[in-house]
Design an enzyme around this catalytic site. Structure first.
Site, PDB file in Angstrom:
ATOM      1  N   ASP A 108       0.857  -1.179   0.000  1.00 62.51           N
ATOM      2  CA  ASP A 108       0.000   0.000   0.000  1.00 62.51           C
ATOM      3  C   ASP A 108       0.895   1.232   0.000  1.00 62.51           C
ATOM      4  OD1 ASP A 108      -2.272   1.611   0.194  1.00 62.51           O
ATOM      5  OD2 ASP A 108      -2.416   1.419   2.370  1.00 62.51           O
TER       6      ASP A 108
ATOM      7  N   PHE B  61      -4.888   4.428   0.475  1.00 59.75           N
ATOM      8  CA  PHE B  61      -5.918   3.483   0.046  1.00 59.75           C
ATOM      9  C   PHE B  61      -5.611   2.857  -1.311  1.00 59.75           C
ATOM     10  CE2 PHE B  61      -7.938   7.424   1.865  1.00 59.75           C
ATOM     11  CZ  PHE B  61      -7.721   7.061   3.181  1.00 59.75           C
ATOM     12  N   HIS B  62      -4.388   2.334  -1.431  1.00 56.84           N
ATOM     13  CA  HIS B  62      -3.951   1.684  -2.663  1.00 56.84           C
ATOM     14  C   HIS B  62      -3.509   0.243  -2.417  1.00 56.84           C
ATOM     15  CE1 HIS B  62      -2.700   5.949  -4.298  1.00 56.84           C
ATOM     16  NE2 HIS B  62      -4.009   5.771  -4.293  1.00 56.84           N
ATOM     17  N   PRO B  63      -4.289  -0.580  -1.731  1.00 57.48           N
ATOM     18  CA  PRO B  63      -3.836  -1.950  -1.457  1.00 57.48           C
ATOM     19  C   PRO B  63      -3.762  -2.787  -2.735  1.00 57.48           C
ATOM     20  CG  PRO B  63      -6.125  -1.698  -0.808  1.00 57.48           C
ATOM     21  CD  PRO B  63      -5.627  -0.325  -1.159  1.00 57.48           C
TER      22      PRO B  63
END
Length: 536
Positions: A292, A472-474
């Site tokens: 992330d 919020f970039h998993p």
């Protein structure tokens, strides 16, 4: 009642919307698209700035929380993910950033042919309907509209670009052009003043051979031996089964896809057995390699007007609200991440390794569990941010029980690699330098956070551990690769050791891309559909 389809796609998010649309557009295949959330016909989703409202809205947002993170001084990290048609593309900040050439060349070098920059650039061009028109770098006429904001950005965003140039960075008029390096204005996914989610881009044209079922939570994959033959799902309290004659495709995202695999018996055998789940296929990589992006802010009280002055008072809200309703223009038609770019934290870096954000608004005093974009601070303010592009730290997620309703335990493992913290400290030093640039210095009244008392590397490191947050970039939890010992899917996105099952979403990223991950997720959906259609 069991109905048979050619393909079943689980998840109508950034990738799943593209997969379902492309599989169905020939008219030759019967496609079922299952979405756990509701329709996206929602004012706060369609209005671009409405993501401030959906940020904590459980009807359209999974609202995940991680386990306490040691690198965050024991804090829990909040992870909003879309639970609605369009998935996270329906609730995100709409920045369109494709990643850089080296990201995808790295993927290919890891044993994934066809995933290098030369190949994925053509997929990007295919999916784009870009304001800049067709070129070597952009597409026109594709399903997803990409908007430039040059004429509409706030004046402080232009001042940010000037200050960044004074701090030594080059101006880049197209952050999705030949290079992402430099500073400029971000491009966003909107169309005619409305949010352009993956659903609005790909699912506008309804086809008789594509059925979309909303509020349908997949609970397990149905197998016959080691072949996926269908999906069990719950809708309004009733269990259903759907059968796939060709393939089942998981597009439930970097949390949902590994979660469903583990619930269905694909994952680390000890974990599955501990929760009483029969092992269909042992794969230790399911849920591992989770990555992330982190972000760290400097916030300022400004002498110059900001969006706080527009969006805080009732008359300002009324004016911009009427402007949006009548013309689909103004602040409500845009993202708040207006300015930004990419730079190298050290001259010896071979590619940009830090992303910049600029927002002409602050909401430091927002109530807990709100993202009060429409109720910002009662004074003019703005913020600058850094986000390391290629963190080394990786975490994992795992089921808590065999109950499909229980959210998985998420262990992001932030800042476990010393290099990641060092990169963020270097970024903090640059933000201080940026704030001292002449163009910014003349409008900054006060540095609110971290405050001038933070000066040393240790000061910044402590503040980063206490204030850094996920953007919020998993990705990566069903990693793509040729070796079943370390990857979940092969380069054709087929689950290792299983027939007729693929994963097509951000979870397959072998490594995290530079910048915002929504555009790469849609690209994966497009490319995954291409792979399926070549074999159909």
């Amino acid at each position: 009642m069991t109905i048979e389809w050619d393909y079943i796609v689980v998840g109508a998010g950034s990738a799943g919307s593209a997969v379902a649309a492309r599989l169905s557009e020939s008219g030759h295949h019967r496609v079922l698209l299952l979405e756990a959330g509701p329709s996206d016909r929602n004012f706060w989703i369609r209005m671009p700035i409405g993501y401030g409202r959906t940020f904590y809205e459980p009807r359209v947002n999974w609202m995940y929380e991680t386990e306490p993170v040691e690198g965050f001084a024991g804090r829990i990290s909040y992870w909003p993910r879309g639970k609605v048609l369009g998935g996270s593309s329906s609730i995100n900040a709409m920045v369109y950033s494709r990643g850089q050439k080296s990201d995808f060349d790295e993927w290919e070098a890891m044993g994934n042919p066809g995933w290098g920059w030369r190949d994925v650039l053509q997929t990007y061009r295919k999916l784009e309907d870009h304001d800049l028109g067709p070129s070597e770098w952009h597409g026109s006429g594709g399903p997803l509209h990409v908007t430039t904001i040059d004429r509409h950005a706030h004046s402080l965003s232009r001042l940010f670009i000037k200050a960044a140039q004074e701090a030594g960075l080059a101006f880049n008029p197209d952050l999705n052009g030949e290079t992402i390096e430099g500073v400029g204005l971000y491009q966003i996914t909107t169309r005619n003043g409305f949010r352009e989610s993956a659903a609005s881009a790909y699912l506008r044209k309804r086809r008789a051979n594509l059925e979309i079922i909303t509020n349908a939570q997949a609970t397990r994959i149905i197998f016959e031996g080691k072949k996926a033959v269908g999906v069990a799902y719950q809708q309004r309290g009733t269990m259903h089964e759907a059968r796939a004659q060709r393939e089942v495709i998981l597009s439930a995202g970097a949390i949902g896809s590994p979660h469903l695999l583990q619930l269905s018996g694909i994952g680390p055998a000890p974990l599955l057995k501990r929760h009483g789940i029969d092992v269909v296929s042992e794969n230790d990589a399911v849920g591992r390699h989770l990555q992330d992006h982190l972000c760290y802010d400097f916030t300022y009280r400004s002498r110059a007007p900001s969006l706080n002055d527009v969006l805080r008072p009732w008359h300002g809200k009324l004016r911009v609200g009427l402007q949006y309703l009548l013309t689909r223009t103004g602040p409500l038609s845009m993202s708040l991440n207006q300015g930004g770019g990419y730079y190298r934290s050290h001259p010896l870096r071979t590619a940009p390794d830090i992303q910049l954000y600029f927002s002409p608004l602050t909401y430091e005093k927002a109530p807990p569990k709100t993202r009060a974009l429409m109720s910002p601070d009662p004074f003019p303010g703005f913020c600058t941010s850094i986000s390391p592009c290629k963190p080394k730290s990786a975490g994992h997620l795992e089921i808590r029980s065999s109950d499909w309703r229980a959210h998985p335990a998420i262990h992001p493992n932030y800042l476990s690699e010393p290099e990641d913290l060092a990169t963020m400290v270097a970024g903090a030093r640059f933000l201080r330098q940026l704030g001292d640039a002449p163009s910014f210095a003349q409008v900054i009244e006060t540095e609110l956070k971290p405050g001038k008392q933070a000066e040393s590397a240790a000061d910044f490191a402590t503040d980063i551990r206490e204030r850094a947050y996920s953007v919020f970039h998993p990705v990566g939890s069903c990693r793509m690769g040729p070796d079943p010992a370390s990857a979940v899917v092969d380069p054709r996105l087929r689950v290792h050791g299983i027939e007729a099952l693929r994963v097509i979403d951000a979870s397959i990223f072998p490594t995290i891309t530079s910048g915002n991950t929504n555009a790469p997720s849609i690209m994966v959906g497009e490319k995954g559909a291409e792979l399926l259609l070549k074999e159909a």
